[in-house]
Design a protein around this motif. Structure first.
Motif, mmCIF file in Angstrom:
data_model
loop_
_atom_site.group_PDB
_atom_site.id
_atom_site.type_symbol
_atom_site.label_atom_id
_atom_site.label_comp_id
_atom_site.label_asym_id
_atom_site.label_seq_id
_atom_site.Cartn_x
_atom_site.Cartn_y
_atom_site.Cartn_z
ATOM 1 N N LEU A 1 16.804 -24.791 19.258
ATOM 2 C CA LEU A 1 17.457 -26.087 19.336
ATOM 3 C C LEU A 1 17.171 -26.860 18.052
ATOM 4 O O LEU A 1 16.040 -26.860 17.552
ATOM 5 C CB LEU A 1 16.961 -26.882 20.545
ATOM 6 N N GLN B 1 22.435 -26.024 19.376
ATOM 7 C CA GLN B 1 21.696 -24.791 19.636
ATOM 8 C C GLN B 1 22.192 -23.719 18.678
ATOM 9 O O GLN B 1 23.396 -23.495 18.556
ATOM 10 C CB GLN B 1 21.885 -24.321 21.080
ATOM 11 N N GLU C 1 22.034 -19.701 17.706
ATOM 12 C CA GLU C 1 21.745 -18.370 18.245
ATOM 13 C C GLU C 1 21.872 -17.374 17.100
ATOM 14 O O GLU C 1 22.930 -17.254 16.473
ATOM 15 C CB GLU C 1 22.724 -18.033 19.369
ATOM 16 N N ILE D 1 17.115 -26.101 30.393
ATOM 17 C CA ILE D 1 16.874 -24.768 29.827
ATOM 18 C C ILE D 1 16.266 -23.806 30.846
ATOM 19 O O ILE D 1 16.049 -22.630 30.548
ATOM 20 C CB ILE D 1 15.974 -24.851 28.585
ATOM 21 N N GLU E 1 21.685 -24.800 30.756
ATOM 22 C CA GLU E 1 22.798 -25.088 29.843
ATOM 23 C C GLU E 1 23.625 -26.295 30.271
ATOM 24 O O GLU E 1 24.534 -26.706 29.544
ATOM 25 C CB GLU E 1 23.698 -23.860 29.615
ATOM 26 N N LYS F 1 17.059 -17.920 19.845
ATOM 27 C CA LYS F 1 17.738 -19.167 20.195
ATOM 28 C C LYS F 1 16.829 -20.322 19.808
ATOM 29 O O LYS F 1 15.623 -20.313 20.112
ATOM 30 C CB LYS F 1 18.066 -19.227 21.691
#
Length: 373
Positions: free
Chosen positions: A365, A301, A303, A147, A196, A363
């Motif tokens: 996780l 993930q 968003e 990340i 990423e 964002k």
């Protein structure tokens, strides 16, 4: 909407306090920075453990610290670990199928890791060897999702993964006996990594996370690690037990998988490509590692541009806010979260919403335990 007291009956997402864990390597400065620490520093606390119901009491001379690594609830007026909460009503928090298969165990552990130095070369047992050698139901297959990162002494973030063609057990053991560190590193493939990037590191595969890496690691909940270096890169003398975990300097080499692959084959085997699961004007969800790659855990993930409704399916999960500010809404209950916040989502939460409170895309996780459905 009114911010209400969080229920502890398994029907509400529950904030967890960050918990740092002592390790043999240095790091953690970037984790300090996530929380706005004005004087971030590297130390022997380079990891933050999430959704953790296990402690780090296998560290030599720290066995007496029984709760190090255990996640604690971030609920006003409540002093309780996540482990203790789950034990009060396992089915409500973990789900019926999870309890039937794993008892009171989540079967997963998540770590936020920031490395100021290369980690010691290592490998972990698979479930069969963990049961046979350590009487543990869990091995340690793990997954790295990067990340962020930083250059250390001008070197960008990197990792070492897998044996190069031609490496043998006899050669690997001889290099260890001689403590030929560069010789061992030369046996492994080295890759620069970027935010990423995602790698699945199966049990038995030799590896080392390099310096300058900021990553999320999701793994089986085991801390059995076979180490190859008697002195860490920063000069810390490593206790023999931490090297062989009680197996001895000969038997520890049974842990490794001695398959060898070319550089491209290694990436094909263990670098994982993201898959878009849902996408709309309001949000999208990307699978970073899934049950097709491993039955031991899953990570996505989310968003959020405006809002997303997330439906529960009778299993628990975790949530970590990577960026932005949001409200976690469950019925009439609202919890405000920001970058660095983590939550445990009990199995009995039928649905919740993530509502973006600012201009920045939120964002987050999502973490899931072993496949049970």
């Amino acid at each position: 909407m009114t911010i209400r007291t969080v229920k502890l009956d398994g029907t509400s997402p529950i904030k967890l306090n960050p918990t740092r864990s002592w390790r043999t390597y240095l790091g953690g400065k970037l984790i300090d920075g996530l929380y706005g620490n004005l004087d971030p520093k590297d130390s022997h606390y380079p990891e933050e453990w999430m959704m953790s119901i296990i402690s780090t009491n296998r560290n030599t001379d720290r066995e007496h610290i029984q709760d190090e690594g255990l996640s604690k609830l971030d609920v006003p007026g409540v002093d309780m670990s996540l482990k203790a909460l789950i034990e009060k009503n396992p089915e409500a928090f973990l789900g019926k199928k999870q309890v039937e298969k794993f008892g009171n165990e989540t079967g997963v552990l998540v770590k936020l890791i920031d490395t100021a130095e290369r980690l010691i070369m290592q490998a972990h047992p698979d479930r069969e060897k963990a049961k046979k050698l350590f009487n543990s139901m869990y091995g340690k297959t793990e997954c790295w999702h990067f990340i962020g990162g930083r250059e250390i002494d001008g070197v960008p973030p990197y990792v070492h993964v897998g044996f190069k063609p031609g490496v043998t057990r006899e050669q690997w053991k001889a290099l260890f006996d001689e403590q030929d560190i560069q010789g061992m590193l030369d046996c492994l493939h080295k890759y620069e990594v970027n935010p990423e990037d995602t790698f699945l590191i199966e049990a038995g595969i030799p590896h080392a996370i390099g310096s300058g890496c900021l990553l999320i690691e999701i793994q089986e909940p085991s801390d059995y690690t076979i180490r190859l270096e008697k002195v860490s890169p920063s000069g810390l003398q490593i206790d023999d037990f931490l090297i062989h975990q009680g197996l001895g300097f000969e038997k520890m080499f049974d842990i490794f998988r001695y398959e060898t692959f070319t550089r491209d084959e290694t990436l094909e085997n263990w670098q994982v490509s993201p898959v878009i699961l849902e996408e709309s004007e309001d949000h999208r969800e990307i699978e970073l590692i899934g049950y097709k790659q491993t039955p031991y855990f899953r990570m996505t993930q989310v968003e959020v541009q405006n809002m997303v409704d997330i439906q529960g399916d009778g299993v628990f999960s975790g949530l970590y806010i990577l960026s932005g500010e949001a409200s976690i809404v469950t019925g009439e209950e609202v919890q405000i979260v920001k970058q660095g916040d983590q939550l445990f989502i009990p199995a009995n939460v039928s649905h919740f919403s993530i509502v973006n409170n600012g201009d920045e895309i939120v964002k987050a996780l999502r973490f899931f335990g072993p496949e049970v459905l």
